[in-house]
Design an enzyme around this catalytic site. Structure first.
Site, PDB file in Angstrom:
ATOM      1  CE1 TYR A 136      12.830   5.829   2.983  1.00  0.00           C
ATOM      2  CE2 TYR A 136      13.379   4.658   1.029  1.00  0.00           C
ATOM      3  CZ  TYR A 136      13.641   5.130   2.365  1.00  0.00           C
ATOM      4  OH  TYR A 136      15.188   5.059   2.689  1.00  0.00           O
ATOM      5  CG  ASN A 220      17.341  -0.151   3.987  1.00  0.00           C
ATOM      6  OD1 ASN A 220      16.214   0.209   4.960  1.00  0.00           O
ATOM      7  ND2 ASN A 220      18.354   0.706   4.293  1.00  0.00           N
ATOM      8  CD  GLN A 265      11.925  -9.553 -12.043  1.00  0.00           C
ATOM      9  OE1 GLN A 265      11.878  -9.331 -10.900  1.00  0.00           O
ATOM     10  NE2 GLN A 265      12.128  -8.924 -13.159  1.00  0.00           N
ATOM     11  CG  HIS A 268      15.597  -6.872  -8.809  1.00  0.00           C
ATOM     12  ND1 HIS A 268      15.476  -5.507  -9.237  1.00  0.00           N
ATOM     13  CD2 HIS A 268      14.621  -7.458  -9.519  1.00  0.00           C
ATOM     14  CE1 HIS A 268      14.642  -5.157  -9.884  1.00  0.00           C
ATOM     15  NE2 HIS A 268      14.009  -6.204 -10.313  1.00  0.00           N
ATOM     16  CD  GLU A 333       7.406  -8.980  -7.408  1.00  0.00           C
ATOM     17  OE1 GLU A 333       7.623  -8.064  -7.428  1.00  0.00           O
ATOM     18  OE2 GLU A 333       8.603  -9.960  -7.303  1.00  0.00           O
ATOM     19  CG  HIS A 334       7.458 -10.388 -11.732  1.00  0.00           C
ATOM     20  ND1 HIS A 334       8.442 -10.031 -11.020  1.00  0.00           N
ATOM     21  CD2 HIS A 334       6.799  -8.911 -11.956  1.00  0.00           C
ATOM     22  CE1 HIS A 334       8.547  -9.095 -10.589  1.00  0.00           C
ATOM     23  NE2 HIS A 334       7.674  -8.130 -11.291  1.00  0.00           N
ATOM     24  CG  ASP A 367      10.255  -4.940 -13.757  1.00  0.00           C
ATOM     25  OD1 ASP A 367       9.366  -5.236 -12.910  1.00  0.00           O
ATOM     26  OD2 ASP A 367      11.324  -5.463 -13.870  1.00  0.00           O
ATOM     27  CD  GLU A 421     -25.419  -8.868  18.015  1.00  0.00           C
ATOM     28  OE1 GLU A 421     -25.215  -7.852  18.103  1.00  0.00           O
ATOM     29  OE2 GLU A 421     -25.113  -9.615  16.799  1.00  0.00           O
ATOM     30  CG  HIS A 426     -27.006  -1.396  19.744  1.00  0.00           C
ATOM     31  ND1 HIS A 426     -26.212  -1.346  20.592  1.00  0.00           N
ATOM     32  CD2 HIS A 426     -26.150  -1.409  18.400  1.00  0.00           C
ATOM     33  CE1 HIS A 426     -24.992  -1.107  20.326  1.00  0.00           C
ATOM     34  NE2 HIS A 426     -24.724  -1.354  19.049  1.00  0.00           N
TER      35      HIS A 426
END
Length: 440
Positions: A136, A220, A265, A268, A333-334, A367, A421, A426
């Site tokens: 996207y 978005n 930043q 943005h 993040e950074h 970036d 179990e 099994h």
């Protein structure tokens, strides 16, 4: 318009510092009921009516006059045409960035492996790329060709068979840089659709849009909400929050540089977060002065102002050791380590999406063209998440081959655990293969 900043000032020595920091960092991507219901309705329509719903939503939301899905498909020739329409400098920059991103991510590629035990049992791991990935890409004003490179190239390096890109084109406006980036990155198909409808098409498929295995890329609130709803039907990269930068500085970097790094930043969007941490109170004052001086020179000054005033901060700490502790608490993040010897502190950094080392390494280089991926965990999720990479487009399958002797030996162990179990089938399945046939 008069611009001014009132960036928050925090001191780690204050008794209420932890509470103030938590309040500063708090951010939650919440879709209200109206958004959530609209997205669910869109997904339902795309699942039921396929291409027809895509055309209808594209006409309604993007103002595109499309009579059929054919009007919303760009072929490879159109992508190649975009390469001729951008400037030589832009093409060179895209190709340089693409080569660096590809070179870095090729080192991430994982290979299959096996080993053989003494009795002939073979164990291993088979690494397989996804068949198809969906990318996207935001359209209109928020057009980021760099994101095309960062999302598509790792998929191609991983060996993904087909990369399908969706990108909205409001009022029919095509972004040539985005299309050129898609061409360089090796995108296979492009559909000029966006929003929740594009996510639904990738997740479930339509007559024309192929169903993918994973959807990556930013969008978005409608796109993010749609990704939440289709997760499980397909994989997703992450639900990203606003962009963040945390600068740790010893007080000896040019304050104008630091102010601009914070702006990088903050520009943005209004919810982006820019924080500076330093033990030098005078340096924090100098950076505050640089912010006031440089803000009026910025094209996106109004956005930066709101971001800095709303979520920015200058934090004073006792020393560099405490600065690192605050950085790990924030898990940004950074993270810029704008210090004399960043390598000395690197080992103590536990939580960060990307770490920028030294005074000359601006976050902006990461970036666009440094090489590592710029799709990074936000909102503190670097505590448990990693940057997007080749490994996000590969699956791992376990390999188990038992020799006759190995099956017999393991059968005893499996039998005991399975009966513990109360899973008798099994146990007996394993016991049938024990060489002395005990337990049958």
């Amino acid at each position: 318009m008069t611009l001014s900043t009132a960036i928050a000032r925090l001191n780690a020595a204050d008794p209420d510092f932890a509470r103030h920091l938590d309040h500063l960092l708090s951010w939650e991507s919440v879709s209200d009921d109206a958004v959530n219901q609209r997205v669910l309705d869109i997904i339902k329509a795309v699942r039921e009516r396929g291409d027809a719903a895509l055309v209808e939503f594209t006409q309604r939301f993007d103002g595109v006059q499309a009579s059929s899905i054919a009007d919303l498909i760009l072929d490879r020739e159109r992508l190649e045409l975009a390469l001729t329409r951008i400037t030589p400098a832009q093409r060179e920059a895209l190709e340089t960035a693409a080569n660096r991103v590809r070179s870095y991510h090729e080192r991430q590629k994982q290979d299959s492996w096996q080993y053989t035990e003494a009795d002939g049992t073979v164990l291993g791991q088979k690494v397989t790329p996804l068949d198809r990935a969906g990318l996207y890409v935001p359209g209109g004003k928020a057009s980021y060709p760099s994101s095309v490179l960062m999302n598509a190239i790792p998929a191609k390096v991983a060996g993904v068979g087909e990369v399908v890109m969706v990108v909205p084109t409001p009022r029919g406006e095509l972004n040539e840089l985005v299309l050129a980036a898609a061409c360089i990155a090796g995108v296979d198909r492009v559909f000029t659709v966006g929003g929740a409808q594009a996510v639904a098409a990738l997740a479930y498929g339509t007559e024309s849009v192929p169903q993918v295995d994973k959807i990556v890329g930013p969008g978005n609130i409608y796109v993010a909400t749609a990704k939440r709803h289709v997760f499980g039907q397909v994989g997703i990269d992450m639900i990203a929050g606003p962009s963040e930068i945390l600068v740790v500085c010893d007080g000896h970097t040019d304050p104008d540089w630091i102010a601009m790094d914070l702006f990088s930043q903050a520009e943005h969007d209004e919810d982006a977060q820019a924080i500076l941490v330093s033990p030098d109170a005078d340096f924090l004052d100098r950076v505050a002065a640089s912010i006031e001086k440089l803000l009026p020179t910025m094209e996106r000054a109004d956005i930066i102002e709101k971001s800095i005033n709303g979520r920015g901060a200058l934090i004073q700490v006792r020393d560099m050791q405490q600065a690192i502790e605050v950085a790990n608490r924030i898990a940004p993040e950074h993270l810029e380590l704008s210090v004399a010897d960043p390598q000395a502190w690197l080992g103590q950094i536990r939580h960060a999406g990307a770490i920028f080392m030294g005074r000359h390494t601006s976050e902006a280089l990461g970036d666009y063209c440094a090489g590592p991926n710029h799709v990074l965990p936000t909102s503190g999720t670097a505590r448990f998440s990693s940057p997007l990479g080749v490994y996000d487009f590969q699956k791992r399958s376990s390999i188990i081959f038992c020799s006759e002797q190995g099956a017999s030996q393991l059968g005893h162990t499996a039998s005991v655990l399975a009966r513990g179990e109360s899973l008798t089938a099994h146990a007996r399945s394993a016991e049938f293969r024990i060489l002395d046939n005990e337990g049958n």
